[in-house]
Design a protein around this motif. Structure first.
Motif, PDB file in Angstrom:
ATOM      1  N   GLY A 151       0.816  -1.186   0.000  1.00 52.07           N
ATOM      2  CA  GLY A 151       0.000   0.000   0.000  1.00 52.07           C
ATOM      3  C   GLY A 151       0.860   1.250   0.000  1.00 52.07           C
ATOM      4  O   GLY A 151       2.093   1.177  -0.142  1.00 52.07           O
ATOM      5  N   PRO A 152       0.207   2.431   0.098  1.00 49.41           N
ATOM      6  CA  PRO A 152      -1.200   2.640   0.465  1.00 49.41           C
ATOM      7  C   PRO A 152      -2.177   2.168  -0.619  1.00 49.41           C
ATOM      8  O   PRO A 152      -1.855   2.136  -1.795  1.00 49.41           O
ATOM      9  N   GLY A 153      -3.367   1.810  -0.140  1.00 48.48           N
ATOM     10  CA  GLY A 153      -4.461   1.456  -1.025  1.00 48.48           C
ATOM     11  C   GLY A 153      -4.408   0.068  -1.614  1.00 48.48           C
ATOM     12  O   GLY A 153      -5.157  -0.243  -2.541  1.00 48.48           O
ATOM     13  N   ALA A 154      -3.564  -0.815  -1.098  1.00 45.63           N
ATOM     14  CA  ALA A 154      -3.457  -2.169  -1.640  1.00 45.63           C
ATOM     15  C   ALA A 154      -4.469  -3.102  -0.980  1.00 45.63           C
ATOM     16  O   ALA A 154      -4.838  -2.928   0.192  1.00 45.63           O
ATOM     17  N   ASN A 155      -4.900  -4.116  -1.738  1.00 43.36           N
ATOM     18  CA  ASN A 155      -5.865  -5.080  -1.218  1.00 43.36           C
ATOM     19  C   ASN A 155      -5.576  -6.471  -1.776  1.00 43.36           C
ATOM     20  O   ASN A 155      -5.212  -6.628  -2.940  1.00 43.36           O
ATOM     21  N   ASP A 199      -5.234   1.951   5.097  1.00 48.09           N
ATOM     22  CA  ASP A 199      -6.229   1.757   4.041  1.00 48.09           C
ATOM     23  C   ASP A 199      -5.960   0.496   3.230  1.00 48.09           C
ATOM     24  O   ASP A 199      -6.354   0.385   2.073  1.00 48.09           O
ATOM     25  N   THR A 200      -5.304  -0.484   3.834  1.00 48.25           N
ATOM     26  CA  THR A 200      -5.020  -1.747   3.162  1.00 48.25           C
ATOM     27  C   THR A 200      -5.797  -2.881   3.817  1.00 48.25           C
ATOM     28  O   THR A 200      -6.090  -2.848   5.020  1.00 48.25           O
ATOM     29  N   THR A 201      -6.107  -3.916   3.009  1.00 46.27           N
ATOM     30  CA  THR A 201      -6.940  -5.003   3.513  1.00 46.27           C
ATOM     31  C   THR A 201      -6.505  -6.336   2.933  1.00 46.27           C
ATOM     32  O   THR A 201      -6.225  -6.453   1.741  1.00 46.27           O
ATOM     33  N   ASN A 246      -6.070  -4.101   7.713  1.00 44.54           N
ATOM     34  CA  ASN A 246      -7.187  -4.953   8.117  1.00 44.54           C
ATOM     35  C   ASN A 246      -6.939  -6.384   7.643  1.00 44.54           C
ATOM     36  O   ASN A 246      -6.559  -6.608   6.491  1.00 44.54           O
ATOM     37  N   GLN A 247      -7.162  -7.330   8.535  1.00 44.44           N
ATOM     38  CA  GLN A 247      -7.128  -8.750   8.197  1.00 44.44           C
ATOM     39  C   GLN A 247      -8.474  -9.350   8.585  1.00 44.44           C
ATOM     40  O   GLN A 247      -8.863  -9.313   9.759  1.00 44.44           O
ATOM     41  N   ILE A 248      -9.180  -9.893   7.592  1.00 45.55           N
ATOM     42  CA  ILE A 248     -10.556 -10.344   7.811  1.00 45.55           C
ATOM     43  C   ILE A 248     -10.745 -11.732   7.201  1.00 45.55           C
ATOM     44  O   ILE A 248     -10.391 -11.962   6.043  1.00 45.55           O
TER      45      ILE A 248
END
Length: 367
Positions: A151-155, A199-201, A246-248
């Motif tokens: 990131g930033p902004g990586a998913n 802002d990464t997930t 975030n880790q979900i």
């Protein structure tokens, strides 16, 4: 983690020779700004809609045998369905080389979608769905300086879904894995940083929705694993690691008519900021992100589950800022451990039953 290393080893067979020929002190920059999207989608013919209404078996009369219509299945398809996707970016495999400097940045999205929806043909007995995303991986003999930014902004997103009537379906296995910012060095890791901005997930959704009394005699297995910021070496020195992402993991089974599947196993694992070494000096680990595991069976009561599901199990593990000091051949008095761990991390488990563990700011030392 084991499968991820096996995948990297296979990739490395095409790159290790070049690395061995390189002089000591490789310098590598890798930046990824695009998207990787893999989609496996199966829609059996009898589930297709015609003017908003199920077309039923009549639709097959209008579809020539063997013709593929939007990923449809025919009666001649095999009894097992395997859907597997691997997305990988920013890999440096230099297992017998010294890396003087490596900078890896992942700014895009990795998406793996495996979908089977609608009426299952009678001859389809098992479905296996595997989605895996890998980003920012270094394997070397020695790494003097490293910077990895997710990131930033990586998913990294994995979505495995099986839905609809499953009259002939016996079992479903769904597996999701996301791995980012990993350095494996045989000897040492010098200075550097690993970053997961807010802002990464990393997210995994395993979803099974059944109706019309589907029992699935072989049961349902759902597994999700997210791993971010990993260092493994004999010596780790002067490395700062920040995990604010975030880790979900979500494992969901839904039965529309209250029928209990024959067995359900759901598990989720989130790991952020993990170090395994013999000697550690100047390590800083900071975590302000989120770790969430949800294991749900909807449409079935607890009494049904406890009375009918002999293979029923829920488990989850959330780990942040874990330092593992391995045994060393040096005397204990000559070995130094210098580390700072700070966590303001939200760790959440949602489940009706099962075995769950959550760990923050832990150090294990074996001498």
């Amino acid at each position: 983690m084991q499968r991820m290393l096996m995948v990297i080893a296979l990739v490395g067979t095409t790159t290790s020779a070049a690395a061995e020929d390189a002089a000591r002190g490789l310098s590598v920059d890798q930046i990824w700004t695009g998207d990787q999207t893999g989609i496996n989608q199966i829609i059996p013919r009898r589930t297709l809609l015609l003017n908003g209404t199920h077309a039923g078996s009549a639709l097959s009369d209008y579809t020539p045998r063997g013709h593929d219509l939007n990923g449809t299945l025919s009666a001649d398809d095999p009894t097992t369905i395997d859907q597997s996707i691997l997305n990988a970016v920013n890999l440096l495999i230099a297992s017998e080389a010294v890396v003087a400097r490596v900078d890896q940045t992942m700014l895009g999205n990795q998406i793996a979608r495996n979908v089977m929806t609608g009426l299952s043909p009678q001859n389809v007995t098992t479905t296996t769905q595997i989605g895996e995303n890998i980003a920012n991986i270094v394997i070397a003999d020695q790494v003097d300086s490293v910077r990895q930014a997710f990131g930033p902004g990586a998913n990294q997103i994995v979505y495995n879904a099986v839905s609809g009537t499953a009259a002939g379906l016996h079992g479903v296995t769904q597996t999701g894995r996301n791995t980012a910012n990993v350095v494996l060095a045989t000897v040492s890791i010098g200075s550097g940083e690993q970053l997961f901005p807010s802002d990464t997930t990393q997210q995994i959704d395993n979803v099974v929705g059944l109706d019309q009394g589907a029992r699935l005699a072989d049961g349902i297995t759902q597994q999700g694993t997210n791993i971010g910021n990993v260092l493994i070496a004999d010596d780790v020195r002067d490395v700062a690691r920040i995990f604010n992402g975030n880790q979900i993991v979500r494992n969901i089974v839904t039965t529309q008519d209250g029928q209990t599947p024959a067995g359900v196993s759901q598990s989720g694992l989130n790991i952020a900021n993990f170090v395994s070494a013999k000697r550690v000096q100047g390590l800083t680990q900071v975590s302000n992100g989120r770790q969430i595991v949800e294991n749900q069976i909807q449409g079935v009561t607890l009494a049904d589950m406890s009375g009918k599901l002999s293979g029923y199990s829920h488990s989850s593990t959330n780990i942040v800022n874990l330092l593992e000091i391995q045994s060393t051949d040096r005397p204990a008095s000559g070995s130094t451990v210098s580390a700072i761990q700070t966590a303001n991390q939200t760790q959440t488990v949602q489940s009706k039953l099962g075995t769950h563990s959550q760990v923050g700011n832990a150090a294990t030392i074996t001498r």
